[in-house]
Design a protein around this motif. Structure first.
Motif, short mmCIF file in Angstrom:
data_model
loop_
_atom_site.label_atom_id
_atom_site.label_comp_id
_atom_site.label_asym_id
_atom_site.label_seq_id
_atom_site.Cartn_x
_atom_site.Cartn_y
_atom_site.Cartn_z
N GLU A 1 -7.97 5.01 -4.87
CA GLU A 1 -9.08 4.05 -4.72
C GLU A 1 -9.26 3.23 -5.99
N GLU A 2 -9.10 3.90 -7.14
CA GLU A 2 -9.25 3.22 -8.43
C GLU A 2 -8.18 2.13 -8.58
N VAL A 3 -6.95 2.45 -8.13
CA VAL A 3 -5.86 1.47 -8.21
C VAL A 3 -6.13 0.30 -7.27
N LEU A 4 -6.63 0.59 -6.07
CA LEU A 4 -6.94 -0.48 -5.12
C LEU A 4 -7.95 -1.46 -5.72
N LEU B 1 0.83 -1.21 0.00
CA LEU B 1 0.00 0.00 0.00
C LEU B 1 0.86 1.26 0.00
N SER B 2 1.91 1.26 0.84
CA SER B 2 2.77 2.46 0.89
C SER B 2 3.52 2.65 -0.43
N ASN B 3 3.86 1.54 -1.07
CA ASN B 3 4.50 1.57 -2.39
C ASN B 3 3.59 2.24 -3.43
N LEU B 4 2.30 1.87 -3.38
CA LEU B 4 1.33 2.42 -4.34
C LEU B 4 1.20 3.94 -4.17
N LEU C 1 1.98 6.67 -7.10
CA LEU C 1 0.94 7.60 -7.56
C LEU C 1 1.36 9.05 -7.34
N ASN C 2 2.02 9.32 -6.24
CA ASN C 2 2.52 10.69 -5.99
C ASN C 2 3.50 11.12 -7.06
N MET C 3 4.38 10.19 -7.47
CA MET C 3 5.36 10.50 -8.51
C MET C 3 4.69 10.82 -9.85
N GLN C 4 3.50 10.25 -10.06
CA GLN C 4 2.77 10.47 -11.32
C GLN C 4 1.74 11.62 -11.18
N MET D 1 5.14 -6.24 -8.45
CA MET D 1 4.85 -6.35 -9.88
C MET D 1 3.37 -6.11 -10.17
N VAL D 2 2.50 -6.74 -9.39
CA VAL D 2 1.05 -6.58 -9.59
C VAL D 2 0.64 -5.13 -9.30
N GLY D 3 1.20 -4.55 -8.23
CA GLY D 3 0.87 -3.16 -7.88
C GLY D 3 1.27 -2.19 -8.97
N THR D 4 2.49 -2.36 -9.52
CA THR D 4 2.97 -1.47 -10.58
C THR D 4 2.09 -1.58 -11.83
#
Length: 465
Positions: A321-324, A304-307, A311-314, A346-349
């Motif tokens: 929520e959409e990514v979750l 979760l913290s990785n996500l 997202l912040n970088m982008q 890998m799945v998160g990215t």
């Protein structure tokens, strides 16, 4: 029934989960003999990310760390975590490297090797398991626990029976995300105890807040060993605390027989160490709380913290929520892989790319392509031809054991790093982390030169973080 046993994780998984594996050997040595007196089933001291962290951040030789711990711990078994054919790295290695690494680990002091595969593909466990047993070690084979329409009791029973048939000395249910709830644990452990003879160990994380309750129900179901961390380095993304469980079981048929006085002495040693890591900012107090998203989305806390970071970088934090919601969809399409390193990343990215770019699988990381090609092993559910075409086009999928296509590597690694060789184990450090190991070898050489020329005070050796 004899009392339940505990594996203490403070020297490996506890600080890996809370402070990114930054605990130094000099913080461990003063308390090793007290840890040895408790009567633990084992001390988890090595493997996981400790090897990389020693070389990369602490300027420590991981092999020397292991030898030092073994010198002080004379009565308790030492345990490590190994990612099957990946060893402690993030890709498959040839069988000769896997075998040599295990021989050297046991020769340097390891007794129990917990071997797991991110996909529960038992073909990726075979070489490590055979080498462990041949070297006289205890081969504990781990089930990567996850939840999906196919990951049910029948799936886990079949897997455990297969692992036992392969020669596993014990079986670990490895709940890396902290999603195994108490009554599900009771059902799973009860079923396993009826189906296999090998001892069963349970590993979880406190991330979702249910772990201590899960342990009580698992103990009632007959689990043999559970993983805990001494209280200052427990809770949050770490393991359940040792002392409350020991106290809860006192006077029952599950009594561990461990002394709370000795455990308190150990806790008092780690308390100021924990405070120092909080003050330095390396231990974020947020990691000590309960993250209910772990249970809602079946996603580990670290993922979760990785996500959020991605997202912040982008500049797309509003799409969280959409990514979750996209993660379970990607996971289903990729054959329901357990969300454990490296598959969780890998799945998160991939989920982030799918949402941020507005088109699913428009961009696919090379690791996902390799996974779909079968380079990591076989998923629990076959990936559909439609998804295969989207990700790898008409490229062929490997159906055999991935490591069968890797030629022997050990001699090549030895030739590449021979100018730095000081001990046989150095070849293995280089095999796993070539660039990082070379930097460490250069540091080691420079330190020896300074000492030999009388230019350094041994008491002043520092370990940059």
């Amino acid at each position: 029934m004899a009392g339940v046993k505990i594996t203490e994780t403070v020297l490996r998984d506890a600080h890996q989960s809370l402070i990114a594996t930054r605990m130094k050997i000099e913080e461990m040595v003063p308390i090793l003999e007290a840890l040895d007196q408790v009567g633990y089933h084992s001390l988890e001291v090595w493997g996981g990310a400790t090897f990389d962290s020693c070389l990369r951040f602490l300027n420590e030789d991981p092999w020397e760390r292991l030898r030092t711990i073994r010198k002080h711990v004379k009565n308790t078994k030492l345990q490590m975590l190994l990612r099957g054919q990946n060893l402690l790295g993030y890709k498959h290695y040839a069988d000769d490297v896997v075998t040599e690494f295990i021989y050297k680990s046991i020769a340097n002091g390891i007794d129990i090797i917990r071997i797991f595969d991110a996909l529960n593909d038992v073909r990726n466990l075979e070489t490590a398991l055979k080498a462990t047993k041949k070297a006289g070690g205890h081969a504990q084979v781990a089930i990567s626990y996850t939840i999906s329409p196919v990951h049910n009791i029948d799936y886990y029973l079949k897997l455990a029976k297969e692992m036992e048939k392969m020669g596993a000395d014990s079986i670990c249910v490895k709940d890396m995300a902290g999603i195994l709830t108490p009554y599900n644990a009771f059902e799973l452990i009860t079923s396993l105890k009826k189906s296999i003879k090998a001892p069963i160990q349970l590993h979880t994380h406190y991330t979702s807040g249910v772990a201590s309750m899960t342990y009580i129900k698992a103990i009632e179901a007959g689990v043999d060993v559970v993983d805990c961390a001494i209280s200052p380095m427990a809770l949050g993304t770490s393991q359940p605390p040792t002392e409350p469980l020991v106290a809860s079981l006192q006077g029952t048929k599950y009594d561990t027989g461990y002394s709370l006085e000795t455990l308190n002495e150990i806790a008092e040693h780690f308390m100021p160490i924990r405070e120092n890591y909080i003050k330095s900012g390396q231990l974020d107090p947020k990691l000590l709380g309960v993250d209910i998203n772990t249970l809602v989305y079946q996603v580990p806390g670290g993922m979760l913290s990785n996500l959020v970071s991605q997202l912040n970088m982008q500049n797309a934090s509003h799409k969280y929520e959409e990514v979750l919601k996209e993660i379970p969809r990607v996971r289903e399409e990729l054959g329901y892989p357990p969300l454990v390193t490296p598959l969780s990343q890998m799945v998160g990215t991939q989920a982030v790319f799918n949402v941020v770019l507005g088109e699913r699988y428009k961009m696919v990381p090379k690791e996902i392509k390799a996974y779909v090609k079968g380079e990591y092993g076989r998923p629990a559910v076959a990936i559909s031809e439609e998804i295969q075409r989207k990700i790898i086009g008409s490229e062929e999928v490997i159906t055999g054991r991935p490591a069968d296509s890797i030629a022997s590597q050990l001699n090549g690694f030895q030739k590449e790093m021979k100018e730095f060789l000081e001990q046989e184990e150095d070849v293995l450090s280089y095999a796993l982390f070539p660039q990082v190991a070379i930097e460490y070898f250069k540091y080691r050489r420079a330190q020896k030169y300074k000492i030999d020329s009388g230019c350094v005070d041994l008491e002043q050796k520092t370990h940059p973080v």
